[in-house]
Scaffold this motif. Structure first.
Motif, mmCIF file in Angstrom:
data_model
loop_
_atom_site.group_PDB
_atom_site.id
_atom_site.type_symbol
_atom_site.label_atom_id
_atom_site.label_comp_id
_atom_site.label_asym_id
_atom_site.label_seq_id
_atom_site.Cartn_x
_atom_site.Cartn_y
_atom_site.Cartn_z
ATOM 1 N N ALA A 98 41.597 -14.005 78.276
ATOM 2 C CA ALA A 98 42.857 -13.550 78.757
ATOM 3 C C ALA A 98 43.579 -14.318 79.834
ATOM 4 C CB ALA A 98 42.257 -12.354 79.805
ATOM 5 N N ALA A 99 42.887 -15.413 80.292
ATOM 6 C CA ALA A 99 43.542 -16.377 81.237
ATOM 7 C C ALA A 99 44.479 -17.359 80.549
ATOM 8 C CB ALA A 99 42.570 -16.742 82.288
ATOM 9 N N GLY A 100 44.158 -17.116 79.166
ATOM 10 C CA GLY A 100 45.106 -17.982 78.182
ATOM 11 C C GLY A 100 44.469 -19.355 78.018
ATOM 12 N N PHE A 101 43.186 -19.627 78.160
ATOM 13 C CA PHE A 101 42.392 -20.714 78.068
ATOM 14 C C PHE A 101 42.532 -20.935 76.354
ATOM 15 C CE2 PHE A 101 41.201 -20.637 82.227
ATOM 16 C CZ PHE A 101 41.576 -22.043 82.786
ATOM 17 N N ASP A 102 42.680 -22.159 75.862
ATOM 18 C CA ASP A 102 42.691 -22.290 74.317
ATOM 19 C C ASP A 102 41.362 -22.534 73.728
ATOM 20 O OD1 ASP A 102 45.874 -22.588 74.172
ATOM 21 O OD2 ASP A 102 45.425 -24.123 75.548
ATOM 22 N N VAL A 103 40.525 -23.228 74.601
ATOM 23 C CA VAL A 103 39.262 -23.298 74.097
ATOM 24 C C VAL A 103 38.353 -23.087 75.186
ATOM 25 C CG1 VAL A 103 37.560 -25.174 73.382
ATOM 26 C CG2 VAL A 103 39.944 -25.304 72.647
ATOM 27 N N VAL A 104 37.251 -22.469 74.831
ATOM 28 C CA VAL A 104 36.161 -21.958 75.735
ATOM 29 C C VAL A 104 34.920 -22.701 75.104
ATOM 30 C CG1 VAL A 104 34.728 -20.435 76.929
ATOM 31 C CG2 VAL A 104 37.077 -19.711 76.252
ATOM 32 N N LEU A 105 34.163 -23.500 76.122
ATOM 33 C CA LEU A 105 32.876 -24.176 75.657
ATOM 34 C C LEU A 105 31.878 -23.657 76.282
ATOM 35 C CD1 LEU A 105 34.250 -28.038 76.040
ATOM 36 C CD2 LEU A 105 33.491 -26.798 73.878
ATOM 37 N N ILE A 106 31.025 -23.267 75.489
ATOM 38 C CA ILE A 106 29.779 -22.600 76.253
ATOM 39 C C ILE A 106 28.634 -23.207 76.028
ATOM 40 C CG2 ILE A 106 28.475 -20.139 76.051
ATOM 41 C CD1 ILE A 106 30.755 -19.270 74.240
ATOM 42 N N GLU A 107 27.921 -23.837 77.104
ATOM 43 C CA GLU A 107 26.990 -25.080 76.886
ATOM 44 C C GLU A 107 25.755 -24.151 77.172
ATOM 45 O OE1 GLU A 107 26.793 -27.556 80.110
ATOM 46 O OE2 GLU A 107 25.252 -28.696 79.674
ATOM 47 N N THR A 108 24.625 -24.648 76.440
ATOM 48 C CA THR A 108 23.308 -24.213 76.834
ATOM 49 C C THR A 108 22.198 -25.497 76.500
ATOM 50 O OG1 THR A 108 21.777 -22.450 76.556
ATOM 51 C CG2 THR A 108 22.725 -23.264 74.372
ATOM 52 N N VAL A 109 21.174 -25.310 77.070
ATOM 53 C CA VAL A 109 20.166 -26.297 76.907
ATOM 54 C C VAL A 109 19.267 -26.055 75.800
ATOM 55 C CG1 VAL A 109 19.960 -27.479 79.161
ATOM 56 C CG2 VAL A 109 19.064 -25.148 78.811
ATOM 57 N N HIS A 137 44.403 -3.721 89.323
ATOM 58 C CA HIS A 137 45.661 -4.226 88.339
ATOM 59 C C HIS A 137 46.317 -5.631 88.835
ATOM 60 C CE1 HIS A 137 45.408 -1.204 85.441
ATOM 61 N NE2 HIS A 137 44.816 -0.620 86.539
ATOM 62 N N ASP A 138 46.096 -5.880 90.227
ATOM 63 C CA ASP A 138 46.604 -6.992 90.715
ATOM 64 C C ASP A 138 45.836 -8.210 90.347
ATOM 65 O OD1 ASP A 138 48.425 -8.849 92.576
ATOM 66 O OD2 ASP A 138 46.333 -8.888 93.891
ATOM 67 N N LEU A 139 44.509 -7.919 90.366
ATOM 68 C CA LEU A 139 43.704 -9.031 89.805
ATOM 69 C C LEU A 139 43.950 -9.396 88.395
ATOM 70 C CD1 LEU A 139 41.142 -11.018 90.650
ATOM 71 C CD2 LEU A 139 39.755 -9.476 90.200
ATOM 72 N N ALA A 140 43.944 -8.282 87.619
ATOM 73 C CA ALA A 140 44.357 -8.439 86.016
ATOM 74 C C ALA A 140 45.409 -9.078 86.013
ATOM 75 C CB ALA A 140 44.249 -7.017 85.353
ATOM 76 N N GLU A 141 46.408 -9.010 86.514
ATOM 77 C CA GLU A 141 47.731 -9.599 86.303
ATOM 78 C C GLU A 141 47.777 -11.097 86.532
ATOM 79 O OE1 GLU A 141 51.344 -8.012 88.173
ATOM 80 O OE2 GLU A 141 50.987 -6.354 87.251
ATOM 81 N N ARG A 142 47.110 -11.404 87.766
ATOM 82 C CA ARG A 142 46.868 -12.827 88.213
ATOM 83 C C ARG A 142 45.759 -13.760 87.065
ATOM 84 N NH1 ARG A 142 45.024 -14.117 93.252
ATOM 85 N NH2 ARG A 142 43.981 -12.116 93.799
ATOM 86 N N VAL A 143 44.923 -12.610 86.754
ATOM 87 C CA VAL A 143 44.149 -13.480 85.676
ATOM 88 C C VAL A 143 44.908 -13.832 84.431
ATOM 89 C CG1 VAL A 143 42.098 -13.123 84.004
ATOM 90 C CG2 VAL A 143 41.746 -12.561 86.423
ATOM 91 N N SER A 144 45.712 -12.932 84.000
ATOM 92 C CA SER A 144 46.509 -12.856 82.770
ATOM 93 C C SER A 144 47.500 -14.083 82.960
ATOM 94 C CB SER A 144 47.252 -12.013 82.485
ATOM 95 O OG SER A 144 46.430 -10.549 82.753
ATOM 96 N N ALA A 153 39.618 -3.731 80.719
ATOM 97 C CA ALA A 153 40.275 -2.848 80.090
ATOM 98 C C ALA A 153 41.773 -3.209 80.446
ATOM 99 C CB ALA A 153 40.039 -1.349 80.351
ATOM 100 N N ALA A 154 42.073 -3.677 81.729
ATOM 101 C CA ALA A 154 43.488 -3.827 82.127
ATOM 102 C C ALA A 154 43.822 -5.205 81.663
ATOM 103 C CB ALA A 154 43.586 -3.856 83.581
ATOM 104 N N LEU A 155 43.052 -6.271 80.823
ATOM 105 C CA LEU A 155 43.512 -7.428 80.496
ATOM 106 C C LEU A 155 44.226 -7.408 79.169
ATOM 107 C CD1 LEU A 155 40.437 -9.347 81.829
ATOM 108 C CD2 LEU A 155 42.606 -9.725 82.780
ATOM 109 N N PRO A 156 45.104 -8.325 78.804
ATOM 110 C CA PRO A 156 45.500 -8.230 77.555
ATOM 111 C C PRO A 156 44.384 -8.656 76.486
ATOM 112 C CG PRO A 156 46.196 -10.734 78.655
ATOM 113 C CD PRO A 156 45.439 -9.358 79.672
ATOM 114 N N GLN A 157 44.494 -8.002 75.369
ATOM 115 C CA GLN A 157 43.373 -7.829 74.370
ATOM 116 C C GLN A 157 43.702 -8.862 73.328
ATOM 117 O OE1 GLN A 157 40.439 -6.047 75.087
ATOM 118 N NE2 GLN A 157 41.756 -5.075 77.115
ATOM 119 N N ASP A 158 44.912 -9.271 73.099
ATOM 120 C CA ASP A 158 45.357 -10.094 72.039
ATOM 121 C C ASP A 158 45.195 -11.545 72.032
ATOM 122 O OD1 ASP A 158 47.290 -10.126 74.120
ATOM 123 O OD2 ASP A 158 49.125 -10.005 72.837
#
Ligand code: GDP
Length: 323
Positions: free
Chosen positions: A139-150, A4-11, A41-46
């Protein structure tokens, strides 16, 4: 470990906590899997980020693009996470994002988070872990997640199935090379970016872009595309040209999809896809268990000896599986 502490710090957007959380979801240990499930499950889902898939063959300029594009997004006040799906990383011992110097400026930004591909032979395993890492970044509040692949085998499909938008980065090329891009990959692209449109390469890039635009117009229209999409445009990651226009094009598409129900529809379809993939993975894993393996070998010997019918044997094997 206090989940729960980890979830809070990630959030709260703490990058070190996020890195730890990703390490946890990447672990294959049974006790870690339990903790990872608790954490998710402990992270914000919204919270939702824009998930952008990016594919291109080695040398086309992916890391240069991510660096310039990421820095531009940060200048606009956005937070950017970069993840990778690299099916070859387990073989080569390195990974496409393993070398942090590839994104030197971006990696020094507090508004950025860069994570190399987990190494594992199974693309299925990499896929699950990357999907969970995407959730953690959201959940950590990033606005854009870039997923790179070759541009290797199945990895584009994996990335496209976890992205809201799929970008295909291409190099300027002679007309004949246009054939070299597999049709399946072209069909996944929402936006084709012809990179290196600078210096001597500029006229070739412009021509290549027109060729791809033409090819895209010939393709079957997808319901999730407004007029004018999928589209092709030129950029220069090195000279940072066309990046704002590319971002605006991505936003226009995203807004249209949101307004017309396709954003939610796509995410729902993706959830369904990953659920079925996960079921398949688990069934395959069951086949690796010693008892199942022994039964399989015994039955296949019977089938080979003509003592049992293949489908009858298969039916009896599957009926017993997991009991
Ligand atoms: P990746 O393997 O796809 O990640 O490609 P890199 O980003 O490492 O780039 C490969 C090479 O292409 C490097 O030498 C870059 O400097 C060069 N490159 C990348 N983007 C551009 C660009 O926009 N214009 C030019 N001229 N070269 C570029």
């Amino acid at each position: 470990m206090d989940i729960h502490d980890l979830a809070e710090r990630v959030s709260a957007g703490e990058r070190r906590a996020l890195a730890r959380a990703i390490t946890l979801v990447e672990s294959g240990r049974a006790d870690h899997r339990v903790l990872a499930a608790e954490l998710l499950a402990a992270l914000p889902q919204d919270r939702q980020a824009l998930r952008v898939g990016l594919s291109g063959t080695p040398g086309v300029g992916k890391s240069t693009f991510i660096e310039s594009f990421g820095m531009m997004l940060i200048r606009q006040g956005l937070r950017v996470a970069v993840l990778a799906v690299d099916p070859s990383s387990s073989r080569s011992g390195g990974s496409i994002l393993g070398d942090k110097t590839r994104m030197d400026l971006l990696s020094r930004e507090t508004a950025a988070f860069i994570r190399p591909s987990p190494s594992q032979t199974h693309l299925g395993g990499v896929a699950r872990r990357t999907r969970e890492a995407v959730r953690l970044c959201e959940a950590a509040g990033f606005d854009v997640v870039l997923i790179e692949t070759v541009g290797v085998g199945q990895s584009e499909t994996v990335v496209a199935e976890m992205s809201d938008l799929f970008l295909l980065l291409l190099a300027p090329a002679g007309g004949d090379e246009l054939q070299g891009v597999k049709r399946g990959i072209m069909e996944m692209a929402d936006i084709i970016l012809v990179n290196k449109a600078d210096g001597d390469l500029k006229p070739t890039a412009t021509r290549t872009c027109a060729d791809y635009a033409g090819a895209l117009r010939l393709m079957r229209k997808r319901p999730q595309d407004p007029e004018g999409y999928p589209c092709a445009m030129t950029v220069s990651a090195l000279e940072e040209n066309g990046l704002e226009t590319a971002w605006e094009t991505m936003q226009t598409l995203t807004e249209w999809r949101r307004a017309n129900g396709f954003w939610e529809q796509t995410r729902a379809d993706q959830a369904r896809y990953w659920f079925l993939e996960d079921v398949k993975q688990r069934l395959l894993a069951q086949l690796q268990e010693p008892a199942a393996k022994a039964a399989l070998e015994a039955l296949s010997a019977e089938v080979a000896a003509g003592e049992a019918d293949p489908s009858v044997a298969a039916q009896s094997f599957v009926a017993k599986l997991g009991r």
